[in-house]
Write a protein that holds these residues in place. Structure first.
Motif, PDB file in Angstrom:
ATOM      1  N   LEU A 168     -46.596  27.948  24.882  1.00  0.00           N
ATOM      2  CA  LEU A 168     -47.223  29.199  25.301  1.00  0.00           C
ATOM      3  C   LEU A 168     -48.699  29.194  24.944  1.00  0.00           C
ATOM      4  O   LEU A 168     -49.085  28.766  23.851  1.00  0.00           O
ATOM      5  CB  LEU A 168     -46.542  30.379  24.603  1.00  0.00           C
ATOM      6  CG  LEU A 168     -47.154  31.758  24.891  1.00  0.00           C
ATOM      7  CD1 LEU A 168     -46.571  32.328  26.181  1.00  0.00           C
ATOM      8  CD2 LEU A 168     -46.915  32.712  23.730  1.00  0.00           C
ATOM      9  N   THR A 169     -49.540  29.674  25.866  1.00  0.00           N
ATOM     10  CA  THR A 169     -50.972  29.816  25.599  1.00  0.00           C
ATOM     11  C   THR A 169     -51.444  31.196  26.072  1.00  0.00           C
ATOM     12  O   THR A 169     -50.692  31.950  26.689  1.00  0.00           O
ATOM     13  CB  THR A 169     -51.805  28.743  26.323  1.00  0.00           C
ATOM     14  OG1 THR A 169     -51.771  29.004  27.744  1.00  0.00           O
ATOM     15  CG2 THR A 169     -51.292  27.343  26.037  1.00  0.00           C
ATOM     16  N   ILE A 173     -50.043  34.496  28.715  1.00  0.00           N
ATOM     17  CA  ILE A 173     -50.150  35.930  28.441  1.00  0.00           C
ATOM     18  C   ILE A 173     -50.929  36.604  29.563  1.00  0.00           C
ATOM     19  O   ILE A 173     -50.556  37.684  30.042  1.00  0.00           O
ATOM     20  CB  ILE A 173     -50.794  36.154  27.066  1.00  0.00           C
ATOM     21  CG1 ILE A 173     -49.851  35.642  25.967  1.00  0.00           C
ATOM     22  CG2 ILE A 173     -51.127  37.629  26.851  1.00  0.00           C
ATOM     23  CD1 ILE A 173     -50.436  35.659  24.570  1.00  0.00           C
ATOM     24  N   MET A 174     -51.985  35.947  30.016  1.00  0.00           N
ATOM     25  CA  MET A 174     -52.782  36.485  31.116  1.00  0.00           C
ATOM     26  C   MET A 174     -51.968  36.557  32.408  1.00  0.00           C
ATOM     27  O   MET A 174     -52.025  37.537  33.151  1.00  0.00           O
ATOM     28  CB  MET A 174     -54.009  35.596  31.312  1.00  0.00           C
ATOM     29  CG  MET A 174     -55.077  36.186  32.193  1.00  0.00           C
ATOM     30  SD  MET A 174     -55.891  37.583  31.399  1.00  0.00           S
ATOM     31  CE  MET A 174     -57.005  38.067  32.714  1.00  0.00           C
ATOM     32  N   MET A 175     -51.201  35.520  32.687  1.00  0.00           N
ATOM     33  CA  MET A 175     -50.421  35.457  33.921  1.00  0.00           C
ATOM     34  C   MET A 175     -49.210  36.378  33.907  1.00  0.00           C
ATOM     35  O   MET A 175     -48.632  36.662  34.957  1.00  0.00           O
ATOM     36  CB  MET A 175     -49.967  34.029  34.184  1.00  0.00           C
ATOM     37  CG  MET A 175     -51.010  33.136  34.844  1.00  0.00           C
ATOM     38  SD  MET A 175     -51.494  33.726  36.488  1.00  0.00           S
ATOM     39  CE  MET A 175     -49.936  33.592  37.384  1.00  0.00           C
ATOM     40  N   ALA A 201     -38.537  34.046  29.782  1.00  0.00           N
ATOM     41  CA  ALA A 201     -38.953  33.460  28.503  1.00  0.00           C
ATOM     42  C   ALA A 201     -40.038  34.297  27.839  1.00  0.00           C
ATOM     43  O   ALA A 201     -40.039  34.476  26.612  1.00  0.00           O
ATOM     44  CB  ALA A 201     -39.444  32.030  28.725  1.00  0.00           C
ATOM     45  N   ALA A 202     -40.961  34.808  28.642  1.00  0.00           N
ATOM     46  CA  ALA A 202     -42.016  35.667  28.091  1.00  0.00           C
ATOM     47  C   ALA A 202     -41.414  36.931  27.494  1.00  0.00           C
ATOM     48  O   ALA A 202     -41.731  37.322  26.362  1.00  0.00           O
ATOM     49  CB  ALA A 202     -43.029  36.009  29.184  1.00  0.00           C
ATOM     50  N   HIS A 203     -40.530  37.571  28.234  1.00  0.00           N
ATOM     51  CA  HIS A 203     -39.936  38.830  27.778  1.00  0.00           C
ATOM     52  C   HIS A 203     -39.039  38.639  26.556  1.00  0.00           C
ATOM     53  O   HIS A 203     -38.831  39.582  25.785  1.00  0.00           O
ATOM     54  CB  HIS A 203     -39.143  39.466  28.910  1.00  0.00           C
ATOM     55  CG  HIS A 203     -40.003  40.062  29.975  1.00  0.00           C
ATOM     56  ND1 HIS A 203     -39.493  40.642  31.119  1.00  0.00           N
ATOM     57  CD2 HIS A 203     -41.359  40.179  30.074  1.00  0.00           C
ATOM     58  CE1 HIS A 203     -40.493  41.076  31.869  1.00  0.00           C
ATOM     59  NE2 HIS A 203     -41.625  40.808  31.268  1.00  0.00           N
ATOM     60  N   TYR A 208     -43.527  39.544  22.060  1.00  0.00           N
ATOM     61  CA  TYR A 208     -43.572  40.412  23.238  1.00  0.00           C
ATOM     62  C   TYR A 208     -42.800  41.691  22.958  1.00  0.00           C
ATOM     63  O   TYR A 208     -43.261  42.791  23.290  1.00  0.00           O
ATOM     64  CB  TYR A 208     -42.978  39.687  24.438  1.00  0.00           C
ATOM     65  CG  TYR A 208     -43.081  40.451  25.740  1.00  0.00           C
ATOM     66  CD1 TYR A 208     -44.118  40.204  26.634  1.00  0.00           C
ATOM     67  CD2 TYR A 208     -42.153  41.442  26.078  1.00  0.00           C
ATOM     68  CE1 TYR A 208     -44.227  40.921  27.827  1.00  0.00           C
ATOM     69  CE2 TYR A 208     -42.259  42.163  27.266  1.00  0.00           C
ATOM     70  CZ  TYR A 208     -43.292  41.894  28.132  1.00  0.00           C
ATOM     71  OH  TYR A 208     -43.410  42.604  29.300  1.00  0.00           O
ATOM     72  N   GLN A 209     -41.643  41.567  22.340  1.00  0.00           N
ATOM     73  CA  GLN A 209     -40.822  42.740  22.042  1.00  0.00           C
ATOM     74  C   GLN A 209     -41.501  43.645  21.021  1.00  0.00           C
ATOM     75  O   GLN A 209     -41.453  44.876  21.137  1.00  0.00           O
ATOM     76  CB  GLN A 209     -39.446  42.286  21.534  1.00  0.00           C
ATOM     77  CG  GLN A 209     -38.609  41.546  22.569  1.00  0.00           C
ATOM     78  CD  GLN A 209     -38.275  42.432  23.759  1.00  0.00           C
ATOM     79  OE1 GLN A 209     -37.965  43.608  23.607  1.00  0.00           O
ATOM     80  NE2 GLN A 209     -38.336  41.859  24.951  1.00  0.00           N
ATOM     81  N   ARG A 210     -42.157  43.053  20.030  1.00  0.00           N
ATOM     82  CA  ARG A 210     -42.880  43.872  19.049  1.00  0.00           C
ATOM     83  C   ARG A 210     -44.034  44.623  19.721  1.00  0.00           C
ATOM     84  O   ARG A 210     -44.312  45.780  19.384  1.00  0.00           O
ATOM     85  CB  ARG A 210     -43.419  42.991  17.914  1.00  0.00           C
ATOM     86  CG  ARG A 210     -42.339  42.404  17.014  1.00  0.00           C
ATOM     87  CD  ARG A 210     -42.930  41.864  15.721  1.00  0.00           C
ATOM     88  NE  ARG A 210     -43.896  40.797  15.952  1.00  0.00           N
ATOM     89  CZ  ARG A 210     -43.598  39.510  16.031  1.00  0.00           C
ATOM     90  NH1 ARG A 210     -42.330  39.111  15.917  1.00  0.00           N
ATOM     91  NH2 ARG A 210     -44.538  38.601  16.217  1.00  0.00           N
TER      92      ARG A 210
END
Length: 221
Positions: A168-169, A173-175, A201-203, A208-210
């Motif tokens: 992850l980069t 996050i931007m995308m 995967a992002a979610h 992300y959850q925090r």
């Protein structure tokens, strides 16, 4: 202390996610949308002349625009995290996706939202005409272009779960927002398993959850 001037249900959710990934302390100053227009409140202009979110303040420094904020935070506080090594192919891809997200992907998605919402804001007698115009613009111009971009995302994820390499980069996050926006408009229902895997995967990431807890209701999660 970094202060995130966070407009509810907006692009600034990405900044909260970034800060959580880096484990940085920050404060959230929440701004509510106008319930009728859905626009940001005028009070944001006291932070930045354009009155848009996201904006951060870090001491005497004010930074606006999501990509610029991500650059600033990763450069100042990242300690090499969330960015590929300088001079690498992954770094080149990182830079591309960091700028592509708002520069190329979001304009079509924003236009799609505008043409979809236009009839809802119009006088009763104008609604059918505006709905017809919106449908025509969508079918002939917006939907084909959005589909081309999503196919591009799908093909670009052929060798990795993430857009700029195996980890992850900030580019991911931007995308996340254009991918979430496309998903919210039903555009990911086709054969796009890699894009859907990226979104899942992002979610699923704890950071992300925090960030969702800190940012409040977010319709794209």
């Amino acid at each position: 202390m970094i202060i995130v001037h966070h407009l509810e249900a907006s692009r600034s959710q990405r900044i909260l996610w970034l800060l959580e990934e880096l484990g940085l302390e920050y404060e959230v100053k929440l701004y509510k949308r106008n319930p009728k227009t859905k626009l940001a409140p005028p009070s944001l202009k006291a932070v930045h002349p354009l009155g848009k979110s996201p904006v951060i303040t870090d001491g005497d420094t004010t930074v606006a625009e999501t990509g610029a904020i991500i650059d600033y935070i990763i450069e100042k506080y990242g300690e090499g995290r969330l960015i590929p090594p300088a001079g690498s192919d992954d770094r080149r891809r990182y830079t591309y996706w960091l700028h592509y997200a708002e520069g190329s992907a979001m304009p079509f998605l924003v236009m799609k939202l505008i043409f979809t919402e236009m009839p809802n804001q119009a006088p009763f007698l104008a609604k059918p005409l505006l709905r017809m115009i919106g449908n025509k613009v969508g079918e002939s111009y917006l939907d084909p272009n959005i589909a081309t971009h999503i196919r591009f995302w799908e093909d670009s994820l052929a060798n990795s779960l993430w857009f700029a390499g195996p980890e992850l980069t900030g580019a991911d996050i931007m995308m996340s927002f254009p991918v979430e926006a496309a998903n919210a408009r039903g555009a990911l229902r086709g054969n796009f398993p890699r894009v859907n895997a990226f979104l899942a995967a992002a979610h699923a990431r704890p950071a992300y959850q925090r960030a969702l807890v800190r940012g409040g209701p977010y319709p794209y999660a």
